[in-house]
Design a protein around this motif. Structure first.
Motif, PDB file in Angstrom:
ATOM      1  N   GLY A 142      67.648  21.853  11.268  1.00  0.00           N
ATOM      2  CA  GLY A 142      66.884  20.872  12.022  1.00  0.00           C
ATOM      3  C   GLY A 142      66.431  21.431  13.356  1.00  0.00           C
ATOM      4  O   GLY A 142      66.857  22.518  13.779  1.00  0.00           O
ATOM      5  N   ASP A 143      65.562  20.698  14.015  1.00  0.00           N
ATOM      6  CA  ASP A 143      64.979  21.150  15.277  1.00  0.00           C
ATOM      7  C   ASP A 143      65.625  20.526  16.505  1.00  0.00           C
ATOM      8  O   ASP A 143      65.520  21.078  17.601  1.00  0.00           O
ATOM      9  CB  ASP A 143      63.479  20.825  15.313  1.00  0.00           C
ATOM     10  CG  ASP A 143      62.707  21.544  14.221  1.00  0.00           C
ATOM     11  OD1 ASP A 143      63.059  22.717  13.935  1.00  0.00           O
ATOM     12  OD2 ASP A 143      61.782  20.949  13.645  1.00  0.00           O
ATOM     13  N   MET A 144      66.267  19.369  16.346  1.00  0.00           N
ATOM     14  CA  MET A 144      66.817  18.650  17.492  1.00  0.00           C
ATOM     15  C   MET A 144      68.193  18.101  17.155  1.00  0.00           C
ATOM     16  O   MET A 144      68.467  17.709  16.018  1.00  0.00           O
ATOM     17  CB  MET A 144      65.905  17.486  17.906  1.00  0.00           C
ATOM     18  CG  MET A 144      64.458  17.859  18.172  1.00  0.00           C
ATOM     19  SD  MET A 144      64.236  18.858  19.671  1.00  0.00           S
ATOM     20  CE  MET A 144      64.235  17.577  20.934  1.00  0.00           C
ATOM     21  N   ALA A 145      69.067  18.074  18.164  1.00  0.00           N
ATOM     22  CA  ALA A 145      70.395  17.464  18.034  1.00  0.00           C
ATOM     23  C   ALA A 145      70.424  16.170  18.839  1.00  0.00           C
ATOM     24  O   ALA A 145      69.853  16.091  19.930  1.00  0.00           O
ATOM     25  CB  ALA A 145      71.473  18.418  18.535  1.00  0.00           C
ATOM     26  N   GLY A 190      74.049  31.393  12.313  1.00  0.00           N
ATOM     27  CA  GLY A 190      74.011  30.814  10.982  1.00  0.00           C
ATOM     28  C   GLY A 190      72.686  30.196  10.603  1.00  0.00           C
ATOM     29  O   GLY A 190      72.473  29.819   9.456  1.00  0.00           O
ATOM     30  N   GLY A 191      71.780  30.049  11.577  1.00  0.00           N
ATOM     31  CA  GLY A 191      70.480  29.458  11.292  1.00  0.00           C
ATOM     32  C   GLY A 191      70.421  28.009  11.718  1.00  0.00           C
ATOM     33  O   GLY A 191      71.425  27.285  11.717  1.00  0.00           O
ATOM     34  N   SER A 192      69.234  27.563  12.084  1.00  0.00           N
ATOM     35  CA  SER A 192      69.058  26.200  12.587  1.00  0.00           C
ATOM     36  C   SER A 192      68.960  25.201  11.442  1.00  0.00           C
ATOM     37  O   SER A 192      68.195  25.398  10.492  1.00  0.00           O
ATOM     38  CB  SER A 192      67.797  26.128  13.451  1.00  0.00           C
ATOM     39  OG  SER A 192      67.622  24.840  13.984  1.00  0.00           O
ATOM     40  N   LEU A 225      72.850  23.204  16.922  1.00  0.00           N
ATOM     41  CA  LEU A 225      71.814  23.182  15.893  1.00  0.00           C
ATOM     42  C   LEU A 225      72.125  24.102  14.712  1.00  0.00           C
ATOM     43  O   LEU A 225      71.554  23.936  13.637  1.00  0.00           O
ATOM     44  CB  LEU A 225      70.464  23.544  16.502  1.00  0.00           C
ATOM     45  CG  LEU A 225      69.802  22.380  17.247  1.00  0.00           C
ATOM     46  CD1 LEU A 225      68.588  22.845  18.025  1.00  0.00           C
ATOM     47  CD2 LEU A 225      69.406  21.271  16.282  1.00  0.00           C
ATOM     48  N   SER A 226      73.045  25.046  14.907  1.00  0.00           N
ATOM     49  CA  SER A 226      73.462  25.873  13.772  1.00  0.00           C
ATOM     50  C   SER A 226      74.651  25.263  13.044  1.00  0.00           C
ATOM     51  O   SER A 226      75.161  25.848  12.074  1.00  0.00           O
ATOM     52  CB  SER A 226      73.808  27.296  14.236  1.00  0.00           C
ATOM     53  OG  SER A 226      74.803  27.285  15.246  1.00  0.00           O
ATOM     54  N   THR A 227      75.094  24.081  13.482  1.00  0.00           N
ATOM     55  CA  THR A 227      76.105  23.315  12.761  1.00  0.00           C
ATOM     56  C   THR A 227      75.401  22.448  11.713  1.00  0.00           C
ATOM     57  O   THR A 227      74.418  21.784  12.036  1.00  0.00           O
ATOM     58  CB  THR A 227      76.879  22.395  13.729  1.00  0.00           C
ATOM     59  OG1 THR A 227      77.485  23.194  14.761  1.00  0.00           O
ATOM     60  CG2 THR A 227      77.956  21.614  12.997  1.00  0.00           C
TER      61      THR A 227
END
Length: 368
Positions: free
Chosen positions: A130-133, A126-128, A309-311
């Motif tokens: 953001g860069d960090m969780a 689905g795509g990122s 990250l795709s959430t």
């Protein structure tokens, strides 16, 4: 593209900090991991991993996964791993139930598909966003003093989110929570996870005695009915974990308003395919979501990171870095952890480079 070769490994992954302790004497000394490699006829390999947390946490055990993978694998040679729906349908046709056995296989098919397409897995999911969780750490069950000391060490590492294990003797757990809450900075996000250890009566006792402490209640009881009965009298948010085993369970949780959020475990659901399906549905239903698993090292942690990250960030709760829990390595690189946050490695698929020499000899090796 067709699957030409399947290898499977079993690997013991001892914990860095010693036994992982939950209430009622439940504990584990290591993850007992099953690792699967699927290789296509054009030489691309995808990796997957699952590891139960002992035999007490989920309806899963490593010896069962090993036996099940041996049964399923011969039926997958010659299939196109990119046809993920048909791929999973084949597994369900030849081997009914036991989703945890299929989890590492499905994860490997996703990794192989993304590597063949030369895109990160997070893009296919689905795509990122953001860069960090944001990460959390677990304060395992023990004496109030030992748990307070453990929480203090976690805070010193820069973490802002902790999960406190409860679910045993109610009065003792009230003391444990109070001890932990007394040493962490104001604003620390606290989850109290009973791992379905209480009756509704006990959960209400705990909630009533701890009203002055700010925390999220996680899976106090076994069934959705019992958790719902606690939620009716609760003045705190609730997250359900062990209750989320199927799509039907997720829909029931939402329909009844039984939780504000859910924790999705990849192995419990049967792999990346079903986890993504439930993740997307939970997001659309307005629930907060944590995506993690029952255990594993770099391979499994990478899958958790890509799913996290795709959430959408407004629905994402937090993540966990399992590869930091264990004393062994499986790959030459790993999901990057910076402070209390985790990202995904750069590259196609899971984007980690598994080193076969680190994971031992395969217990299964099949070629088309």
């Amino acid at each position: 593209m067709k699957i030409k070769e399947i290898k499977a490994y079993r690997m013991l992954q001892p914990f860095v900090d010693g036994p992982y302790k939950m209430s009622k004497g439940r504990h584990a000394d290591a993850f007992d991991s099953i690792i699967v490699a699927l290789t296509s006829d054009d030489g691309v390999t995808g990796w997957g991993e699952m590891a139960p947390l002992g035999t007490f946490y989920s309806a899963a055990f490593a010896a069962g996964a090993e036996a099940g993978v041996k049964e399923i694998a011969p039926h997958l040679l010659g299939l196109d791993p990119r046809a993920l729906t048909q791929f999973n349908r084949r597994m369900d046709i030849v081997f009914k139930g036991h989703p945890y056995i299929k989890s590492a296989i499905d994860m490997a098919a996703w990794d192989l598909t993304a590597r063949a397409a030369d895109v990160p897995l997070v893009t296919m999911l689905g795509g990122s966003d953001g860069d960090m969780a944001e990460l959390y750490k677990v304060v395992t069950h023990g004496t109030p003093d030992s748990m307070a000391a453990h929480a203090t060490r976690i805070m010193a590492e820069g973490y802002k989110r902790i999960q406190v294990k409860v679910g045993g003797d109610v009065h003792g757990d009230i003391e444990r929570l109070a001890a932990v809450a007394g040493v962490v900075p104001k604003g620390t996000v606290i989850f109290c996870d009973a791992n379905a250890g209480w009756t509704p009566f006990q959960a209400r006792q705990f909630a009533d005695a701890s009203r002055a402490i700010d925390y999220v209640f996680e899976q106090p009881c076994v069934t959705i009915d019992d958790n719902m009965s606690v939620r009716r009298s609760l003045d705190k948010p609730m997250v359900l974990d062990e209750s989320v085993e199927t799509l039907e369970a997720l829909l029931e949780i939402h329909r009844r308003g039984a939780a504000d959020g859910v924790t999705l475990k990849i192995a419990r659901l049967g792999g990346v395919s079903k986890t993504r399906q439930l993740r997307d549905l939970a997001v659309d239903l307005g629930l907060l979501v944590t995506v993690e698993d029952t255990g594993g090292a770099e391979i499994d942690t990478a899958a958790m990171a890509h799913l996290s990250l795709s959430t959408p960030v407004e629905r994402r709760l937090h993540a966990i870095a399992f590869h930091e829990w264990v004393t062994v390595r499986t790959a030459s690189n790993m999901p990057p952890v910076v402070g209390s946050q985790m990202g995904v490695p750069k590259g196609p698929g899971l984007a980690i480079d598994v080193v076969p020499d680190l994971i031992g000899k395969p217990f299964l090796q099949l070629k088309a």
